[in-house]
Design an enzyme around this catalytic site. Structure first.
Site, mmCIF file in Angstrom:
data_model
loop_
_atom_site.group_PDB
_atom_site.id
_atom_site.type_symbol
_atom_site.label_atom_id
_atom_site.label_comp_id
_atom_site.label_asym_id
_atom_site.label_seq_id
_atom_site.Cartn_x
_atom_site.Cartn_y
_atom_site.Cartn_z
ATOM 1 N N HIS B 122 47.058 33.495 35.442
ATOM 2 C CA HIS B 122 46.829 32.582 36.510
ATOM 3 C C HIS B 122 45.834 32.927 35.357
ATOM 4 C CE1 HIS B 122 43.642 31.101 39.096
ATOM 5 N NE2 HIS B 122 44.378 30.219 39.273
ATOM 6 N N ASP B 199 48.382 41.183 40.478
ATOM 7 C CA ASP B 199 47.833 39.901 40.812
ATOM 8 C C ASP B 199 48.975 39.665 41.700
ATOM 9 O OD1 ASP B 199 47.720 37.592 41.334
ATOM 10 O OD2 ASP B 199 47.070 36.774 39.603
ATOM 11 N N GLN B 202 49.954 34.510 44.820
ATOM 12 C CA GLN B 202 50.949 34.510 45.548
ATOM 13 C C GLN B 202 51.920 34.481 45.769
ATOM 14 O OE1 GLN B 202 51.234 30.828 45.250
ATOM 15 N NE2 GLN B 202 49.206 30.979 44.012
ATOM 16 N N LYS B 225 44.791 31.268 50.301
ATOM 17 C CA LYS B 225 46.613 31.153 50.428
ATOM 18 C C LYS B 225 47.697 31.179 51.086
ATOM 19 C CE LYS B 225 45.486 30.937 44.757
ATOM 20 N NZ LYS B 225 44.829 29.525 44.399
ATOM 21 N N CYS B 364 45.689 26.198 36.228
ATOM 22 C CA CYS B 364 44.520 27.243 35.561
ATOM 23 C C CYS B 364 45.669 28.223 34.651
ATOM 24 C CB CYS B 364 44.119 27.822 36.844
ATOM 25 S SG CYS B 364 42.546 26.943 37.779
HETATM 26 C C1 LIG Z 1 48.748 33.598 40.337
HETATM 27 C C2 LIG Z 1 47.579 33.395 41.067
HETATM 28 N N1 LIG Z 1 46.179 34.226 40.623
HETATM 29 C C3 LIG Z 1 45.161 34.053 41.146
HETATM 30 C C4 LIG Z 1 44.252 33.057 41.702
HETATM 31 C C5 LIG Z 1 43.231 32.782 41.746
HETATM 32 O O1 LIG Z 1 42.769 32.937 43.153
HETATM 33 P P1 LIG Z 1 41.379 32.017 43.679
HETATM 34 O O2 LIG Z 1 41.021 31.084 42.806
HETATM 35 O O3 LIG Z 1 41.524 32.360 45.131
HETATM 36 O O4 LIG Z 1 40.300 32.979 43.201
HETATM 37 C C6 LIG Z 1 45.597 31.899 42.030
HETATM 38 C C7 LIG Z 1 44.694 30.663 42.504
HETATM 39 O O5 LIG Z 1 45.420 29.865 42.440
HETATM 40 C C8 LIG Z 1 46.596 31.974 41.314
HETATM 41 O O6 LIG Z 1 47.564 30.910 41.515
#
Ligand SMILES: Cc1ncc(COP(=O)(O)O)c(C=O)c1O
Lengths: 126, 407
Positions: B122, B199, B202, B225, B364
């Site tokens: 992401h 990370d 998910q 999430k 993203c």
């Molecule tokens: C794999 C992953 N990493 C990071 C994020 C970033 O999350 P946030 O926008 O809540 O910081 C997301 C959100 O879509 C994600 O799916």
């Protein structure tokens, strides 16, 4: 949805007018919308300050492609002077739909390409 | 186990109608819906306990502090952290990555050092590393994807070297659904002396996650999430690393002593929590992890696996539909797809007319879409409260997309 994908828009999307390329256009401009990946290349032939031919090529959502098709149809025969005054409202009138802020970018991409291609204006939202 | 109907009744928004049809919410990877327990926890806080934390000696402030710090303890237990001092609250996963990048990265990285990430990250786990490697003169490298949409682990031997200072990777991709072999990748990073940042945006909401078993140095995730509120995020870090790292932001709460000639930092975890935190949201996140723990993360993972198995089977029979990413054994509850030449925005707009909420765009994660040579995709993503009937509604609505836009 029925409002967004009304018959005329679907018709222009499925059977786009003026899609393709001109022989030796006077103006060629590529523009895209990185957020959703819509792409437009607009080509124009200009004589005495009047658009005599217009074509577009591109890919993207139904709204952006129908907007390009409708716009090319509409601008042929119009003077640049008149077109310079075109705004978001003129495009929305052509499309004949209400559009939310996200899809507005799609609808306005062809106008953005026109303004940037002819006058180097980068912000066509105005 | 409670019935799915009973579980769905915990989520008031699932009663909504959209354009005259019952909502089918399949955008859980973007954000999940919130159960009553979370809404009540936040409501109770504001109605009964609202005060600033760590400040006052009055009753409300003590209650608010106890609730806030209590949430930290629950979240520590939820991911099996050795101590709640290792749970740093941030606004979201993105801020947690940035905290590590700016604090650890700026203090550590030098020209010649390398940070390794992957092509399935992401943007939250890409851009901070681009910024920090540019500033420090370190080099950023990527593990590429293979044709199945999984990581080219055969290249790890050449990509992970003694120059690598950090391997930062996603446990589960928000586009491909791919579940990476996290513990193995952490061990590979450690074998060359690199740290591992996972990370978990998910994975923590959808799979059992145990930081001691993963042995990761950092784990980031977002409360919103995982049934929690927006504005609540977490950085878990190894204790000695967090102790050694300089503060990220300065201000109140993160200091022990401020003098005009300089300040001394507070102890963990508060050293990294400058200013008044998102108190209500963190308390809400505490209620969310209780809710998930009651369901059981093994059950959540199993339920979502069954849903995504049914979804991929049904979707793969839709004409012109192509699913991105690996097969079902390596897939979490995410199915991104393309439908012939039809633009994902059109798909999502037509589905919305039938009350089916999916996401369209690059989610993203542009490098993944570049890999497939497409600008965008449509994505259905599942949570335990989704049903098999909702998958039927998705497939029916996709048939309508063909009917409206088919050539
Ligand atoms: C794999 C992953 N990493 C990071 C994020 C970033 O999350 P946030 O926008 O809540 O910081 C997301 C959100 O879509 C994600 O799916």
């Amino acid at each position: 949805m029925d409002a967004l994908y009304r018959e005329a828009i679907l018709d222009h999307y499925k059977y786009p007018r003026h899609k393709g390329h001109l022989d030796s256009p006077d103006i060629t401009h590529f523009d895209h919308n990185p957020f959703c990946g819509d792409e437009i290349t607009l080509e124009l032939k200009i004589e005495d300050g009047v658009v005599t031919q217009a074509a577009f090529d591109g890919r993207g959502c139904a709204i952006s492609q129908a907007s390009a098709s409708m716009m090319t149809e509409e601008i042929i025969g119009k003077s640049l002077e008149e077109l310079k005054g075109w705004s978001k409202e003129d495009i929305l009138e052509l499309l004949g739909i209400e559009i939310g802020p996200v899809r507005l970018k799609c609808a306005l991409l062809p106008l953005k390409a026109l303004k940037a291609g002819v006058w180097g204006i980068e912000d066509a939202d105005a | 186990m409670r019935s799915i109907e009973a579980i769905r009744a915990d989520f008031p928004i699932l009663q909504r109608e959209i354009n005259g049809a019952p909502l089918v919410y399949l955008d859980n990877a973007a954000t999940s819906q919130k159960p009553l327990a979370v809404l009540r926890a936040m409501d109770d806080y504001y109605r009964l306990h609202n005060a600033n934390v760590h400040r006052g000696v009055h009753t409300l402030s003590e209650e608010a502090t106890a609730l806030y710090e209590g949430a930290r303890g629950r979240i520590a237990r939820f991911i099996n952290a050795p101590s709640s001092k290792q749970i740093i609250f941030t606004r979201n996963a993105t801020e947690a990555v940035n905290l590590v990048a700016y604090s650890w990265g700026m203090a550590t990285l030098k020209p010649g050092d390398e940070v390794l990430i992957t092509q399935m990250e992401h943007h939250a786990n890409v851009v901070p590393w681009q910024l920090i490697t540019q500033r420090t003169g370190a080099t950023l490298r990527y593990v590429p994807l293979d044709a199945q949409g999984t990581l080219r682990l055969d290249l790890l031997d050449t990509l992970l070297t003694e120059r690598t200072k950090l391997f930062a990777f996603v446990a589960m991709s928000n586009v491909l659904g791919a579940i990476n072999p996290t513990a193995e990748l952490v061990a590979r990073a450690h074998s060359v002396g690199a740290l591992a940042l996972v990370d978990g945006a998910q994975s923590v909401p959808h799979l059992p996650v145990d930081v001691q078993q993963l042995n990761c140095d950092f784990l980031v995730f977002s409360g919103h999430k995982m049934c929690g509120p927006t504005g609540s995020g977490v950085l878990y870090g190894r204790r000695d690393l967090l102790e050694a790292m300089p503060p990220f932001m300065g201000g109140g709460d993160m200091i022990r002593e401020v003098r005009l000639e300089g300040s001394r930092w507070n102890t963990l975890p508060w050293k990294f929590e400058a200013g008044t935190p998102a108190i209500a949201e963190i308390i809400g996140l505490g209620a969310a992890v209780d809710y998930l723990a009651d369901l059981g993360m093994d059950w959540v993972a199993q339920r979502e696996h069954e849903l995504v198995r049914a979804a991929t089977e049904r979707l793969s029979r839709v004409e012109g539909l192509r699913i991105l990413g690996p097969g079902i054994e390596q897939r979490g509850g995410v199915v991104a797809f393309t439908l012939g030449e039809i633009h994902p925005h059109d798909i999502a707009a037509i589905l919305d007319a039938d009350g089916v909420a999916i996401r369209a765009g690059h989610h993203c994660a542009q490098p993944i879409h570049d890999f497939y040579g497409i600008p965008a995709s449509a994505r259905a993503s599942f949570a335990f409260y989704n049903t098999f009937e909702e998958i039927d509604r998705l497939v029916l609505a996709l048939d309508k997309v063909h009917a409206v836009l088919g050539m």
